[in-house]
Write a protein that holds these residues in place. Structure first.
Motif, short mmCIF file in Angstrom:
data_model
loop_
_atom_site.label_atom_id
_atom_site.label_comp_id
_atom_site.label_asym_id
_atom_site.label_seq_id
_atom_site.Cartn_x
_atom_site.Cartn_y
_atom_site.Cartn_z
N SER A 68 0.83 -1.19 0.00
CA SER A 68 0.00 0.00 0.00
C SER A 68 0.87 1.25 0.00
CB SER A 68 -0.90 0.02 1.24
OG SER A 68 -0.12 0.22 2.41
N ARG A 69 0.23 2.38 -0.27
CA ARG A 69 0.95 3.66 -0.22
C ARG A 69 1.61 3.85 1.15
NH1 ARG A 69 -0.75 8.18 2.08
NH2 ARG A 69 -2.90 7.41 2.14
N GLU A 70 0.88 3.56 2.20
CA GLU A 70 1.41 3.75 3.55
C GLU A 70 2.60 2.83 3.82
OE1 GLU A 70 -2.96 4.83 3.57
OE2 GLU A 70 -1.74 3.18 2.79
N GLU A 71 2.52 1.60 3.35
CA GLU A 71 3.62 0.66 3.57
C GLU A 71 4.88 1.09 2.81
OE1 GLU A 71 1.22 -3.55 4.33
OE2 GLU A 71 1.43 -2.76 2.27
N LYS A 72 4.69 1.58 1.58
CA LYS A 72 5.84 2.06 0.81
C LYS A 72 6.47 3.27 1.50
CE LYS A 72 4.01 0.57 -3.67
NZ LYS A 72 3.48 1.02 -4.98
N ARG A 73 5.61 4.20 1.93
CA ARG A 73 6.11 5.40 2.61
C ARG A 73 6.85 5.05 3.89
NH1 ARG A 73 1.39 7.94 5.41
NH2 ARG A 73 1.94 6.19 6.77
N ASP A 74 6.28 4.17 4.70
CA ASP A 74 6.89 3.83 5.97
C ASP A 74 8.22 3.11 5.79
OD1 ASP A 74 4.75 5.02 7.17
OD2 ASP A 74 3.72 3.15 7.72
N ALA A 75 8.34 2.33 4.73
CA ALA A 75 9.62 1.66 4.45
C ALA A 75 10.70 2.69 4.14
CB ALA A 75 9.45 0.68 3.29
N ILE A 76 10.32 3.76 3.46
CA ILE A 76 11.28 4.84 3.16
C ILE A 76 11.64 5.59 4.44
CG2 ILE A 76 11.56 7.04 1.97
CD1 ILE A 76 9.74 5.84 -0.26
N LEU A 77 10.64 5.89 5.27
CA LEU A 77 10.91 6.63 6.51
C LEU A 77 11.93 5.92 7.39
CD1 LEU A 77 7.35 7.90 7.47
CD2 LEU A 77 9.33 9.32 6.93
N LYS A 78 11.92 4.60 7.37
CA LYS A 78 12.87 3.85 8.18
C LYS A 78 14.32 4.05 7.73
CE LYS A 78 9.61 0.20 9.51
NZ LYS A 78 9.25 -1.24 9.38
N GLN A 79 14.49 4.50 6.49
CA GLN A 79 15.84 4.72 5.97
C GLN A 79 16.36 6.14 6.21
OE1 GLN A 79 16.41 2.99 1.90
NE2 GLN A 79 14.20 2.56 2.02
N ILE A 80 15.50 7.01 6.78
CA ILE A 80 15.88 8.41 6.96
C ILE A 80 16.09 8.69 8.44
CG2 ILE A 80 15.21 10.81 6.57
CD1 ILE A 80 13.33 9.78 4.35
N ASN A 81 17.30 9.07 8.81
CA ASN A 81 17.65 9.35 10.19
C ASN A 81 18.50 10.61 10.27
OD1 ASN A 81 16.68 6.77 11.64
ND2 ASN A 81 17.91 5.97 9.95
N ALA A 82 18.05 11.58 11.04
CA ALA A 82 18.82 12.82 11.18
C ALA A 82 20.14 12.54 11.88
CB ALA A 82 18.01 13.85 11.96
N PRO A 83 21.20 13.26 11.50
CA PRO A 83 22.50 13.05 12.15
C PRO A 83 22.48 13.49 13.60
CG PRO A 83 22.56 15.00 10.76
CD PRO A 83 21.24 14.33 10.49
N ALA A 84 23.31 12.85 14.41
CA ALA A 84 23.45 13.24 15.82
C ALA A 84 24.16 14.59 15.90
CB ALA A 84 24.24 12.18 16.58
N ILE A 85 23.73 15.40 16.87
CA ILE A 85 24.36 16.70 17.10
C ILE A 85 25.51 16.52 18.08
CG2 ILE A 85 24.01 19.08 17.85
CD1 ILE A 85 22.44 18.25 15.32
N SER A 86 26.67 17.03 17.73
CA SER A 86 27.86 16.87 18.57
C SER A 86 27.67 17.56 19.93
CB SER A 86 29.08 17.47 17.86
OG SER A 86 30.22 17.41 18.71
N THR A 87 28.21 16.93 20.95
CA THR A 87 28.17 17.53 22.29
C THR A 87 29.34 18.49 22.52
OG1 THR A 87 29.37 15.60 23.16
CG2 THR A 87 26.96 15.55 23.27
N THR A 88 30.27 18.53 21.58
CA THR A 88 31.37 19.50 21.65
C THR A 88 30.88 20.83 21.11
OG1 THR A 88 33.02 17.76 21.32
CG2 THR A 88 33.70 20.03 20.87
N VAL A 89 30.93 21.87 21.91
CA VAL A 89 30.36 23.17 21.55
C VAL A 89 31.48 24.20 21.34
CG1 VAL A 89 28.86 25.06 22.29
CG2 VAL A 89 28.23 22.69 22.78
N LEU A 90 31.40 24.88 20.22
CA LEU A 90 32.33 25.99 19.92
C LEU A 90 31.52 27.26 19.76
CD1 LEU A 90 34.51 24.23 17.17
CD2 LEU A 90 35.04 24.42 19.61
#
Length: 452
Positions: free
Chosen positions: A26-48
């Motif tokens: 289904s449309r929802e299943e195709k979309r959700d399979a794509i969402l699983k491949q998208i992950n935002a990068p972690a933000i570094s705890t080192t601050v400048l």
């Protein structure tokens, strides 16, 4: 039955027969399979803190050296978050990202880029309207890096109106030269467009990058396209605001890119809000990297066009989902798929669901004849699913589909669609299998009147 025929029969059943319980996702299943491949990068705890590198938010001092030093410090530490506090920061030249780096613009922080073109030299590898070239650096430029982010409540102002945007009327010779180089297959090292040429740089470009996040910031006054994702993947763009009113001020332009989530964005652009691309003509077909797996949801459209595919899409575009979006103001066109017979490639598996526009010129416009030009490479446009789409009015046309005589647009499905008012309801040429289910254009006709 001979032994080799038995093996052939078994092979056909194993590899060529569809199991009885197999079904199309289904449309929802195709979309959700794509969402699983998208992950935002972690933000570094080192601050400048940018101010520790000499930055001054006084709208006068040049902060280009401070950004260069902060980026180098981040590189030395293996990554960091560079924090820009409130203030107006003049930047005379480009900001070049390094791996594992986040740029955080805090509330009240504003970057304004200088207008001296020479500050954006030497030329860098980039692309312009679907053709790879070397040109002035984008104002914020990430090339072959990973795990990068631009976040915060601040503003990025490209200062385009007073700078590069003035080149629009001068660009034609260089624009035509770039297209000739594309068609002729000129080696990339010979495609040098710097001083003496007038191709405006992008405001923000990620080129050959992985793991990208843009969140919260306001993007304004771009010299050309606002945010260009080029040959990049795993991209999240959310809660961004656009105020970009110069020529060609598209919002997001994914090109040769995949696994992209664009959500909760407030568009206000003089051009396309989202324009999905995949290279131009000869070079696009040769590169053959399709733009795919793109989800656009919970956005508010305002500007020239809402969601566009093309016209530079020669490597193909597929698996695009536009969901649960509305409008913040006028758009000339809502959904616009455009190609011409110079392009080739394909546009397929496009899903639009639960989207609403106000007043537009055209509701849905799908064309194989953009600008009425081109020959030899018609585009395959098929498998377009549009459901729960509404418009208050369409002053020109509601639904337009223009295929090519030898390659018709086919398998387009309109379900539960409503246009309250429009001049021309439907115009279909060179099409095949266009399906309507519960479509009302104009006032809905109720019970037929009886003879009096």
């Amino acid at each position: 039955m001979k032994l080799h025929n038995i093996f052939l029969f078994i092979s056909i059943c194993i590899f060529g027969c569809k199991a009885p319980d197999d079904k199309e996702l289904s449309r929802e299943e195709k979309r959700d399979a794509i969402l699983k491949q998208i992950n935002a990068p972690a933000i570094s705890t080192t601050v400048l803190q940018l101010t520790d590198f000499g930055a001054k938010g006084d709208s006068i001092s040049n902060n280009k050296p401070a950004f260069d030093k902060a980026m180098q410090a981040s590189k030395a530490k293996g990554g960091a978050k560079i924090v820009v506090p409130a203030g107006i920061y003049l930047v005379n030249g480009p900001i070049h990202f390094v791996d594992n780096t986040t740029l955080e613009l805090q509330k009240g922080a504003k970057l304004i880029f200088g207008t001296n073109a020479k500050d954006y030299l030497p030329v860098v590898p980039t692309s312009w309207e679907g053709t790879f070239i070397h040109n002035y650096s984008p104002l914020i430029y990430a090339y072959q890096v990973k795990n990068v982010a631009i976040i915060g409540d601040g503003t990025i102002d490209g200062n385009g109106k007073d700078g590069f945007s003035k080149w629009y009327d001068l660009q034609k010779p260089s624009q035509q030269l770039s297209r000739k180089m594309n068609h002729d297959g000129t080696p990339l090292k010979e495609r040098i467009f710097g001083e003496g040429h007038y191709l405006r740089p992008h405001l923000i470009q990620f080129y050959d990058c992985k793991n990208i996040l843009i969140e919260g910031v306001t993007i304004a006054n771009s010299p050309f396209w606002s945010v260009h994702f080029l040959k990049s993947e795993n991209i999240t763009a959310r809660k961004v605001k656009f105020n970009a009113f110069n020529k060609n001020n598209d919002g997001f332009d994914p090109e040769y890119s995949k696994n992209i989530l664009i959500e909760d964005v407030e568009f206000n652009n003089a051009d396309d809000n989202v324009a999905i691309k995949a290279g131009r003509d000869h070079e696009g077909r040769k590169t053959a990297i399709s733009s795919e797996n793109i989800i656009i949801r919970n956005c508010r459209f305002k500007g020239l066009h809402g969601v566009v595919i093309g016209s530079e899409m020669s490597a193909g575009v597929q698996n695009v989902f536009v969901e649960n979006c509305t409008y913040g103001g006028y758009c000339k066109r809502g959904i616009y798929l455009k190609s011409n017979p110079d392009r080739g490639g394909f546009i397929k598996d496009i899903y639009v669901n639960n989207v609403e526009f106000g007043a537009v010129e055209d509701g849905v416009f799908i064309t194989s004849f953009y600008h009425g030009e081109g020959k030899g490479f018609a585009t395959a446009i098929e498998n377009i699913f549009i459901e729960n789409l509404k418009f208050k009015s369409a002053s020109h046309a509601g639904l337009v589909i223009q295929g090519y005589p030898d390659k018709k647009v086919k398998n387009v499905y309109f379900t539960n669609m409503k246009i309250d008012f429009c001049a021309t309801a439907v115009s279909l040429t060179n099409t095949e299998n266009i399906v309507f289910n519960d479509v009302v254009i104009g006032q809905e006709v109720k019970i037929p009147s009886a003879v009096k």
